[in-house]
Scaffold this active site. Sequence first.
Site, PDB file in Angstrom:
ATOM      1  N   ILE A   1      78.871  33.826  27.465  1.00  0.00           N
ATOM      2  CA  ILE A   1      77.810  33.929  26.478  1.00  0.00           C
ATOM      3  C   ILE A   1      77.427  32.517  26.060  1.00  0.00           C
ATOM      4  O   ILE A   1      78.281  31.722  25.664  1.00  0.00           O
ATOM      5  CB  ILE A   1      78.256  34.746  25.251  1.00  0.00           C
ATOM      6  CG1 ILE A   1      78.673  36.168  25.675  1.00  0.00           C
ATOM      7  CG2 ILE A   1      77.130  34.787  24.216  1.00  0.00           C
ATOM      8  CD1 ILE A   1      77.579  36.983  26.334  1.00  0.00           C
ATOM      9  N   LYS A   2      76.137  32.212  26.153  1.00  0.00           N
ATOM     10  CA  LYS A   2      75.657  30.869  25.835  1.00  0.00           C
ATOM     11  C   LYS A   2      75.337  30.752  24.345  1.00  0.00           C
ATOM     12  O   LYS A   2      74.606  31.574  23.790  1.00  0.00           O
ATOM     13  CB  LYS A   2      74.410  30.542  26.664  1.00  0.00           C
ATOM     14  CG  LYS A   2      74.672  30.482  28.151  1.00  0.00           C
ATOM     15  CD  LYS A   2      73.399  30.269  28.946  1.00  0.00           C
ATOM     16  CE  LYS A   2      72.917  28.838  28.882  1.00  0.00           C
ATOM     17  NZ  LYS A   2      71.783  28.613  29.834  1.00  0.00           N
ATOM     18  N   ILE A   3      75.886  29.704  23.743  1.00  0.00           N
ATOM     19  CA  ILE A   3      75.666  29.408  22.329  1.00  0.00           C
ATOM     20  C   ILE A   3      75.296  27.935  22.214  1.00  0.00           C
ATOM     21  O   ILE A   3      75.989  27.089  22.779  1.00  0.00           O
ATOM     22  CB  ILE A   3      76.921  29.700  21.489  1.00  0.00           C
ATOM     23  CG1 ILE A   3      77.293  31.188  21.567  1.00  0.00           C
ATOM     24  CG2 ILE A   3      76.720  29.276  20.026  1.00  0.00           C
ATOM     25  CD1 ILE A   3      78.601  31.532  20.874  1.00  0.00           C
TER      26      ILE A   3
END
Length: 350
Positions: free
Chosen positions: A127-129
Site C-alpha cells: 500500500i502506497k503512502i
Amino acid sequence: MARQYHTITRELLNSGTLSCYIKQLFVTGLTSNPTIFHNAINKGNAYDESILVHALGGKSGEALFFELALEDLTRAADLFRPIYDASEGLDGWVSLEVSPLLADAAASTIEAAIRLYTQAGRPNFFIKIPGNRVGASAIEEVVFAGVPVNVTLLFSEEHYLAAADAYMRGIERRIASGLDPKVRSVASVFVSRWDLAVQGKTPPGLNNCLAIAIAKNIYKAYRNLYESARWHKLYDSGACQQTLLWASTGTKDPGSSDTLYIEALVAPDTISTMPEKTLLAFSDHGKVEGILPVDGGGAGSVLAAFNQAGIQSEELASDLQRQGIDIFAKSWNDLVDSIREKSDILMQSK
C-alpha cells in the site's frame, strides 16, 4: 538491482504483455498511481463492463475505482507470486496508492491502508503512502498493523530517513508486542523531477547532475543506516530491511540518454521502477558499467555547486513533495470524475 514496471492497464493483463515482460525482460514487480489509472481507464473501453457491473451493484466514485484497481492489481500480484515465493518476499510486489486526498489525514490513511490490503487478500501487495510529515505517523501505525508499505514521494535524504525511522518504529513496536517483525517495505525516491525543476538554472557543466547527486546522497544514508546498532538489533530479531526504490526514472531531457538514471543508479539491494519506454530502452541498449559508491561518490561537491547557484536542495525537496501530492490529487479527482461520467453513460445505455 531489481526491475519494476511503472504502469498497469487491463489491456496489459489481457494481452499477455505483462507475462511476457516478466519472462523476457526480467520484470519483478509493478507499481501504479492515480495518473496511470486515469490514463488506462480513459483509453478505450476495456473497463466498461466492470464499471457497469459495479455501478449496477451500487458502487460509485472512489469505491468503484478501488474495485477496478483491485481487479487489475490482484491479477498482477498473482502473476508475480512465483517471484515473491522464490525470493522469500524480497521481490514480486505490486503497489496500490491510498487516495492522495488523505495526504494530510493520518487516521483516514491508516484506515484506508488496512482496508485495502485486507481487501486485496494477497501477501505481495504494497500500500502506497506519501512520505510527508503526516504520512510518517501513518506509516508507523500501518506497519505496526502488519501492512506492507511503499513509502512514496520521497525527494531528499531527510525525507528518506524520516520514512525509514517511521518504518523501524513500527517494527520495534511489533517486536515489543511479541508480533512477527517481518513486514516488508520500500522507500520510493523520486529522481528525474529534480533535474526538471532546475532546467535553465543549472551551473555550467552540471546539466542533469542534480538528481543523481541527490540519489547518491540518499544511497549513502541508506547504507549507513543498515550499519547502525539500531538496525542490527532489529535484524537480529528477524526484521526485514526496507528496500530503497528509485522512482521517476524516465529521462525528461530529450537531449540526454533515455537510460540515464537507470544506468547511473545501479546498486545492490535497490529497485528501479521504469515506465515502459525506459524499460524497453534499458532492455535494448542499457549498460551496467559500475555500481553506486557507498560514500556518495562526490555528490557533496555537486550539491555545493548547486547551492552556490542559489538552489537550496532541502527547500526544493519540500516543494517537489507538495507538488507531487497536488499532482496526484488532481489526477485522482479527474479519475473519479471520469469514472462517474462513464458510469452514467453506461447506466443510461443499459
